[in-house]
Design a protein around this motif. Sequence first.
Motif, mmCIF file in Angstrom:
data_model
loop_
_atom_site.group_PDB
_atom_site.id
_atom_site.type_symbol
_atom_site.label_atom_id
_atom_site.label_comp_id
_atom_site.label_asym_id
_atom_site.label_seq_id
_atom_site.Cartn_x
_atom_site.Cartn_y
_atom_site.Cartn_z
ATOM 1 N N UNK B 97 0.848 -1.207 0.000
ATOM 2 C CA UNK B 97 0.000 0.000 0.000
ATOM 3 C C UNK B 97 0.879 1.251 0.000
ATOM 4 N N UNK B 98 2.046 1.168 0.632
ATOM 5 C CA UNK B 98 2.984 2.293 0.591
ATOM 6 C C UNK B 98 3.758 2.337 -0.727
ATOM 7 N N UNK B 99 3.550 1.325 -1.555
ATOM 8 C CA UNK B 99 4.152 1.244 -2.903
ATOM 9 C C UNK B 99 5.684 1.267 -2.834
ATOM 10 N N UNK B 100 6.215 0.444 -1.918
ATOM 11 C CA UNK B 100 7.664 0.348 -1.765
ATOM 12 C C UNK B 100 8.159 -0.953 -2.400
ATOM 13 N N UNK B 101 8.863 -0.864 -3.533
ATOM 14 C CA UNK B 101 9.395 -2.080 -4.157
ATOM 15 C C UNK B 101 10.490 -2.711 -3.293
ATOM 16 N N UNK B 102 10.344 -4.003 -3.024
ATOM 17 C CA UNK B 102 11.329 -4.756 -2.243
ATOM 18 C C UNK B 102 11.362 -6.140 -2.881
ATOM 19 N N UNK B 103 12.542 -6.733 -3.011
ATOM 20 C CA UNK B 103 12.574 -8.121 -3.463
ATOM 21 C C UNK B 103 12.829 -9.014 -2.259
ATOM 22 N N UNK B 104 11.944 -9.984 -2.088
ATOM 23 C CA UNK B 104 12.006 -10.910 -0.949
ATOM 24 C C UNK B 104 12.120 -12.326 -1.498
ATOM 25 N N UNK B 105 13.265 -12.968 -1.237
ATOM 26 C CA UNK B 105 13.395 -14.382 -1.593
ATOM 27 C C UNK B 105 12.894 -15.201 -0.407
ATOM 28 N N UNK B 106 11.958 -16.101 -0.673
ATOM 29 C CA UNK B 106 11.457 -16.969 0.398
ATOM 30 C C UNK B 106 11.870 -18.397 0.065
ATOM 31 N N UNK B 107 12.745 -18.975 0.908
ATOM 32 C CA UNK B 107 13.061 -20.394 0.773
ATOM 33 C C UNK B 107 11.944 -21.114 1.529
ATOM 34 N N UNK B 108 10.925 -21.531 0.802
ATOM 35 C CA UNK B 108 9.679 -21.982 1.430
ATOM 36 C C UNK B 108 9.880 -23.162 2.372
ATOM 37 N N UNK B 109 9.303 -23.009 3.553
ATOM 38 C CA UNK B 109 9.460 -24.001 4.621
ATOM 39 C C UNK B 109 8.172 -24.059 5.420
ATOM 40 N N UNK B 110 7.886 -25.224 5.989
ATOM 41 C CA UNK B 110 6.666 -25.433 6.771
ATOM 42 C C UNK B 110 6.642 -24.538 8.006
ATOM 43 N N UNK B 111 5.420 -24.153 8.388
ATOM 44 C CA UNK B 111 5.237 -23.384 9.623
ATOM 45 C C UNK B 111 5.092 -24.331 10.808
ATOM 46 N N UNK B 112 5.572 -23.891 11.961
ATOM 47 C CA UNK B 112 5.365 -24.645 13.201
ATOM 48 C C UNK B 112 3.891 -24.525 13.591
ATOM 49 N N UNK B 113 3.348 -25.421 14.441
ATOM 50 C CA UNK B 113 3.973 -26.543 15.081
ATOM 51 C C UNK B 113 3.537 -27.833 14.379
ATOM 52 N N UNK B 114 4.263 -28.937 14.526
ATOM 53 C CA UNK B 114 5.544 -29.022 15.219
ATOM 54 C C UNK B 114 6.652 -28.326 14.410
ATOM 55 N N UNK B 115 7.743 -28.016 15.093
ATOM 56 C CA UNK B 115 8.858 -27.355 14.425
ATOM 57 C C UNK B 115 9.352 -28.247 13.297
ATOM 58 N N UNK B 116 9.441 -27.661 12.119
ATOM 59 C CA UNK B 116 9.831 -28.433 10.939
ATOM 60 C C UNK B 116 10.572 -27.479 10.022
ATOM 61 N N UNK B 117 11.775 -27.859 9.618
ATOM 62 C CA UNK B 117 12.573 -26.935 8.806
ATOM 63 C C UNK B 117 12.439 -27.218 7.317
ATOM 64 N N UNK B 118 11.612 -28.244 6.956
ATOM 65 C CA UNK B 118 11.618 -28.699 5.566
ATOM 66 C C UNK B 118 10.537 -28.017 4.724
ATOM 67 N N UNK B 119 10.535 -28.384 3.476
ATOM 68 C CA UNK B 119 9.783 -27.632 2.468
ATOM 69 C C UNK B 119 8.290 -27.930 2.401
ATOM 70 N N UNK B 120 7.481 -26.913 2.422
ATOM 71 C CA UNK B 120 6.143 -26.887 1.836
ATOM 72 C C UNK B 120 5.799 -25.413 1.620
ATOM 73 N N UNK B 121 4.542 -25.111 1.328
ATOM 74 C CA UNK B 121 4.204 -23.720 0.978
ATOM 75 C C UNK B 121 3.387 -23.016 2.052
ATOM 76 N N UNK B 122 3.405 -23.542 3.278
ATOM 77 C CA UNK B 122 2.533 -22.947 4.296
ATOM 78 C C UNK B 122 2.954 -21.530 4.667
ATOM 79 N N UNK B 123 4.256 -21.211 4.520
ATOM 80 C CA UNK B 123 4.670 -19.841 4.890
ATOM 81 C C UNK B 123 4.064 -18.799 3.949
ATOM 82 N N UNK B 124 4.267 -18.948 2.652
ATOM 83 C CA UNK B 124 3.757 -17.943 1.711
ATOM 84 C C UNK B 124 2.231 -17.961 1.670
ATOM 85 N N UNK B 125 1.637 -19.152 1.790
ATOM 86 C CA UNK B 125 0.177 -19.215 1.674
ATOM 87 C C UNK B 125 -0.526 -18.499 2.827
ATOM 88 N N UNK B 126 0.145 -18.444 3.966
ATOM 89 C CA UNK B 126 -0.482 -17.768 5.107
ATOM 90 C C UNK B 126 -0.425 -16.246 4.971
#
Lengths: 100, 389
Positions: B97-126
Amino acid sequence: MKKPRADVLQKVSDLPLGFTAQPGSTVAFKTGDWRSVRPILDREKCIYCGFCYYYCPEGIYQDMGKDEKWYKADLDYCKGCGICAQECPKKAITMTLEEV
Amino acid sequence: MSKRIGIEVSLAVSEAVKLANTDVVAAYPITPQTHIVEHLSELVADGSLDAAYIPVESEHSAMSSCIGSSAAGARTFTATSSQGLALMNEMLFIAPVLRTPIVLAIANRALSAPINIWNDHSDIMSVRDAGWICLFAENGQEATDLTLLAFRIGEDPAVSLPVSVNIDGFTLSHFIEPILLPEQAEVDKFLPPYKPSLQLDIKKPISIGLLGGPECYTESRKAADNILESSKVVVKKAFDEFAAVFGRQYHVVESYRTEDADTIVVLMGSIAETAMTAVDEYRQQSEHKVGLVRLRLWRPFPAAELLESLGKAKNVAVIDRHMVLGSPSGPLGLEIKSLLYSSPLRPKVTNFQLGLGGRDVTRDDFKYIFDRAASDEAQARCELVGVYE
């Protein structure tokens, strides 16, 4: 569909890029209409001590000078908090209900 | 000419950020994204990238710093994963909304819980509703190219929006792949210096990050939606310009063997490579014609391109790598169903969730999905494939 009220609403196409504002925009933004009570000064009781002037969190009181010896409230910006009335040592200010 | 080198994908992304002549990197390390910002800190420290590197104390501060540096007119980059993205949440919704261009690389990883460092798309989808342009990479080359493209797209004067480049954690981020790293001259040709549309300037002060009451909040959200929707044109134009310089043509939606397909699988990210192999194998063994559609662009949602890609398929199987708890569909499933409900052909849509928290997605999974998508059996809810219960 209900027609949008052009007198109070802002058009999508009129919004500035990034939802920004020029500085000093609060001058034009009259916050006095938030008020439900207004301060009324009894100048007979006023001793020109300046408590209202110093305590007001909005800085709405204006020093009328040594000849007139009183402080005038700018009701465009007074939100009616009542701190001036509370702090006045002579109880010269009363908060009066705003009539609609 | 670009040189093909063997490089870890995270480092290739960092090299792309360097080639983009990024001015500011504000980041906090988190697995599996760490190698990206770690390498960038090395590049800044050894003087090969002339940028301000801000080692912030949290991801909330990282995104706050990025919004500030972008508003000051700096080309800005950060990277995160999972819990880090969750901690950025508040600021993620503010940047567009502030129209600030930023590039964000997301190495997609599961959201806790349980704590999990491996890949799925729950971070970006949330945070899919935050108003960012969201790109999904299939492989290391794409992760590298999309990073360069993200600067070009987000900083376009007609866009001026933040862009996320989604890279499957570990599956892409930690793999060493042969990657064509472009020459500086080529990148300079494709990506000119950033000319901000909106810039904090002491000589011409503005207030940024304002209150918007009932009289204008609706309109400000509409403005944000308008600009995100219209950015798709710029994304396509940037893909074409990228092809002209680097010879690799990307599309917002990619199709594989869909021309005659009865059943099409729709998905995002690196599992598309497994899916293509599964499509080939399945077609050799069965009369049932299957194909694949992959979204490279997730936001803005490429509705028209998807309708065209899905063509006359009878069955559409949508794969989500995120479970929406308490909902009958995954996020992509919801969008595709909603898109096809008003389509006159209205194919049968099934929805599958799999590959959660790093569980492998195999060719057999796809074979099961191809069979299941074409079967007469009704599907009341999104099906969780391979759950042990």
